[in-house]
Motif scaffolding. Structure first.
Motif, PDB file in Angstrom:
ATOM      1  N   TYR A  59       0.821  -1.203   0.000  1.00 25.53           N
ATOM      2  CA  TYR A  59       0.000   0.000   0.000  1.00 25.53           C
ATOM      3  C   TYR A  59       0.853   1.251   0.000  1.00 25.53           C
ATOM      4  CZ  TYR A  59      -3.680  -3.242   1.319  1.00 25.53           C
ATOM      5  OH  TYR A  59      -4.551  -4.293   1.330  1.00 25.53           O
ATOM      6  N   GLY A  60       0.368   2.268  -0.678  1.00 28.78           N
ATOM      7  CA  GLY A  60       0.999   3.558  -0.584  1.00 28.78           C
ATOM      8  C   GLY A  60       0.779   4.145   0.808  1.00 28.78           C
ATOM      9  N   ASP A  61       1.731   4.946   1.259  1.00 35.35           N
ATOM     10  CA  ASP A  61       1.658   5.485   2.621  1.00 35.35           C
ATOM     11  C   ASP A  61       0.359   6.240   2.913  1.00 35.35           C
ATOM     12  OD1 ASP A  61       5.236   6.178   2.954  1.00 35.35           O
ATOM     13  OD2 ASP A  61       4.061   4.362   3.310  1.00 35.35           O
ATOM     14  N   PRO A  62      -0.161   7.033   1.965  1.00 31.28           N
ATOM     15  CA  PRO A  62      -1.370   7.815   2.285  1.00 31.28           C
ATOM     16  C   PRO A  62      -2.604   6.958   2.582  1.00 31.28           C
ATOM     17  CG  PRO A  62      -0.262   8.730   0.374  1.00 31.28           C
ATOM     18  CD  PRO A  62       0.369   7.412   0.644  1.00 31.28           C
ATOM     19  N   VAL A  63      -2.599   5.690   2.167  1.00 29.58           N
ATOM     20  CA  VAL A  63      -3.806   4.887   2.318  1.00 29.58           C
ATOM     21  C   VAL A  63      -3.631   3.721   3.274  1.00 29.58           C
ATOM     22  CG1 VAL A  63      -4.441   5.496  -0.058  1.00 29.58           C
ATOM     23  CG2 VAL A  63      -3.385   3.274   0.401  1.00 29.58           C
ATOM     24  N   LYS A  64      -2.434   3.534   3.783  1.00 27.17           N
ATOM     25  CA  LYS A  64      -2.193   2.413   4.694  1.00 27.17           C
ATOM     26  C   LYS A  64      -3.114   2.498   5.903  1.00 27.17           C
ATOM     27  CE  LYS A  64       2.621   1.262   3.677  1.00 27.17           C
ATOM     28  NZ  LYS A  64       4.029   1.338   4.152  1.00 27.17           N
ATOM     29  N   GLY A  65      -3.696   1.349   6.226  1.00 29.82           N
ATOM     30  CA  GLY A  65      -4.598   1.282   7.371  1.00 29.82           C
ATOM     31  C   GLY A  65      -6.022   1.679   7.058  1.00 29.82           C
ATOM     32  N   LEU A  80     -10.932  -2.832  -4.328  1.00 29.54           N
ATOM     33  CA  LEU A  80     -10.271  -1.886  -3.444  1.00 29.54           C
ATOM     34  C   LEU A  80     -11.330  -1.366  -2.473  1.00 29.54           C
ATOM     35  CD1 LEU A  80      -7.563  -0.452  -2.851  1.00 29.54           C
ATOM     36  CD2 LEU A  80      -8.455   1.487  -4.156  1.00 29.54           C
ATOM     37  N   GLN A  81     -11.237  -1.831  -1.234  1.00 28.11           N
ATOM     38  CA  GLN A  81     -12.130  -1.350  -0.196  1.00 28.11           C
ATOM     39  C   GLN A  81     -11.507  -0.117   0.426  1.00 28.11           C
ATOM     40  OE1 GLN A  81     -15.233  -2.502   0.873  1.00 28.11           O
ATOM     41  NE2 GLN A  81     -15.220  -0.647   2.133  1.00 28.11           N
ATOM     42  N   MET A  82     -12.237   0.981   0.379  1.00 27.12           N
ATOM     43  CA  MET A  82     -11.722   2.256   0.865  1.00 27.12           C
ATOM     44  C   MET A  82     -12.569   2.720   2.036  1.00 27.12           C
ATOM     45  SD  MET A  82     -10.931   4.118  -2.791  1.00 27.12           S
ATOM     46  CE  MET A  82     -12.661   4.308  -3.185  1.00 27.12           C
ATOM     47  N   ASN A  83     -11.948   2.809   3.187  1.00 24.84           N
ATOM     48  CA  ASN A  83     -12.629   3.243   4.411  1.00 24.84           C
ATOM     49  C   ASN A  83     -12.021   4.545   4.909  1.00 24.84           C
ATOM     50  OD1 ASN A  83     -14.166   0.847   4.365  1.00 24.84           O
ATOM     51  ND2 ASN A  83     -12.619  -0.241   5.569  1.00 24.84           N
ATOM     52  N   LYS A  84     -12.756   5.201   5.775  1.00 21.14           N
ATOM     53  CA  LYS A  84     -12.277   6.458   6.374  1.00 21.14           C
ATOM     54  C   LYS A  84     -11.770   7.415   5.293  1.00 21.14           C
ATOM     55  CE  LYS A  84     -10.968   4.093  10.645  1.00 21.14           C
ATOM     56  NZ  LYS A  84      -9.861   3.784  11.599  1.00 21.14           N
ATOM     57  N   GLU A  88      -8.740  14.419   0.389  1.00 22.78           N
ATOM     58  CA  GLU A  88      -7.529  14.256  -0.428  1.00 22.78           C
ATOM     59  C   GLU A  88      -7.482  12.922  -1.167  1.00 22.78           C
ATOM     60  OE1 GLU A  88      -7.712  15.117   2.821  1.00 22.78           O
ATOM     61  OE2 GLU A  88      -6.049  14.241   3.965  1.00 22.78           O
ATOM     62  N   ASP A  89      -8.432  12.035  -0.905  1.00 19.93           N
ATOM     63  CA  ASP A  89      -8.539  10.803  -1.672  1.00 19.93           C
ATOM     64  C   ASP A  89      -9.280  11.019  -2.996  1.00 19.93           C
ATOM     65  OD1 ASP A  89      -9.146   9.076   1.408  1.00 19.93           O
ATOM     66  OD2 ASP A  89      -7.283   9.120   0.260  1.00 19.93           O
ATOM     67  N   THR A  90      -9.822  12.203  -3.197  1.00 17.50           N
ATOM     68  CA  THR A  90     -10.541  12.509  -4.432  1.00 17.50           C
ATOM     69  C   THR A  90      -9.608  12.387  -5.630  1.00 17.50           C
ATOM     70  OG1 THR A  90     -12.115  13.981  -3.340  1.00 17.50           O
ATOM     71  CG2 THR A  90     -11.755  14.313  -5.699  1.00 17.50           C
ATOM     72  N   ALA A  91     -10.013  11.559  -6.586  1.00 13.97           N
ATOM     73  CA  ALA A  91      -9.181  11.296  -7.755  1.00 13.97           C
ATOM     74  C   ALA A  91      -9.925  10.352  -8.688  1.00 13.97           C
ATOM     75  CB  ALA A  91      -7.850  10.658  -7.344  1.00 13.97           C
ATOM     76  N   VAL A  92      -9.367  10.187  -9.866  1.00 12.46           N
ATOM     77  CA  VAL A  92      -9.789   9.091 -10.737  1.00 12.46           C
ATOM     78  C   VAL A  92      -8.927   7.881 -10.383  1.00 12.46           C
ATOM     79  CG1 VAL A  92     -10.018   8.262 -13.094  1.00 12.46           C
ATOM     80  CG2 VAL A  92     -10.470  10.667 -12.568  1.00 12.46           C
ATOM     81  N   TYR A  93      -9.571   6.778 -10.128  1.00 11.30           N
ATOM     82  CA  TYR A  93      -8.879   5.554  -9.721  1.00 11.30           C
ATOM     83  C   TYR A  93      -8.821   4.588 -10.898  1.00 11.30           C
ATOM     84  CZ  TYR A  93      -8.775   6.951  -4.857  1.00 11.30           C
ATOM     85  OH  TYR A  93      -8.497   7.601  -3.665  1.00 11.30           O
ATOM     86  N   TYR A  94      -7.638   4.039 -11.108  1.00  9.21           N
ATOM     87  CA  TYR A  94      -7.399   3.117 -12.210  1.00  9.21           C
ATOM     88  C   TYR A  94      -6.927   1.769 -11.674  1.00  9.21           C
ATOM     89  CZ  TYR A  94      -7.267   7.402 -15.014  1.00  9.21           C
ATOM     90  OH  TYR A  94      -7.572   8.607 -15.619  1.00  9.21           O
TER      91      TYR A  94
END
Length: 124
Positions: A59-65, A80-84, A88-94
């Protein structure tokens, strides 16, 4: 292999989303898989990777945990389960797939195939 990502959307900060990426063509278990993101005006950023075997993740540091990557070989799908979530997580995800991969390897680059992207917007 062709990749199709979905699951993006608009969510409030602190909320959750699950992205899915389905593969057609060659068996998805032949590939290492990854998720990347790109925010407006910024370069592409590594988010998470999972090995061909599905047993190892990075995992990249900004999303770890907060984020969890997983795969289902029977469904030819990576998640990709994204919690919390944070603004700054706003983006296009590929999603991406890499063919030259050892069974236990996770990779932050060298991907050969890319999905079309799905927008994730996190409001504050």
């Amino acid at each position: 292999v062709q990749l199709q990502a979905c699951g993006g959307g608009l969510v409030q900060a602190g909320g959750s989303l699950r992205l899915s990426c389905s593969a057609s063509g060659r068996t998805f278990s032949s590939y290492a898989k990854g998720w990347f993101r790109q925010a407006p005006g910024k370069g592409r950023e590594f988010v998470a990777a999972i090995s061909r075997s599905g047993s190892f993740a990075d995992y990249g540091d900004p999303v770890k945990g907060r984020f969890t990557i997983s795969s289902d070989s029977a469904k030819n799908t990576v998640y990709l389960q994204m919690n919390k979530l944070k603004p700054e997580d706003t983006a296009v995800y590929y999603c991406a797939a890499r063919l030259n991969a050892i069974s236990s390897g996770t990779y932050r680059d060298g991907y050969h195939y890319w999905g079309q992207g799905t927008q994730v917007t996190v409001s504050s």
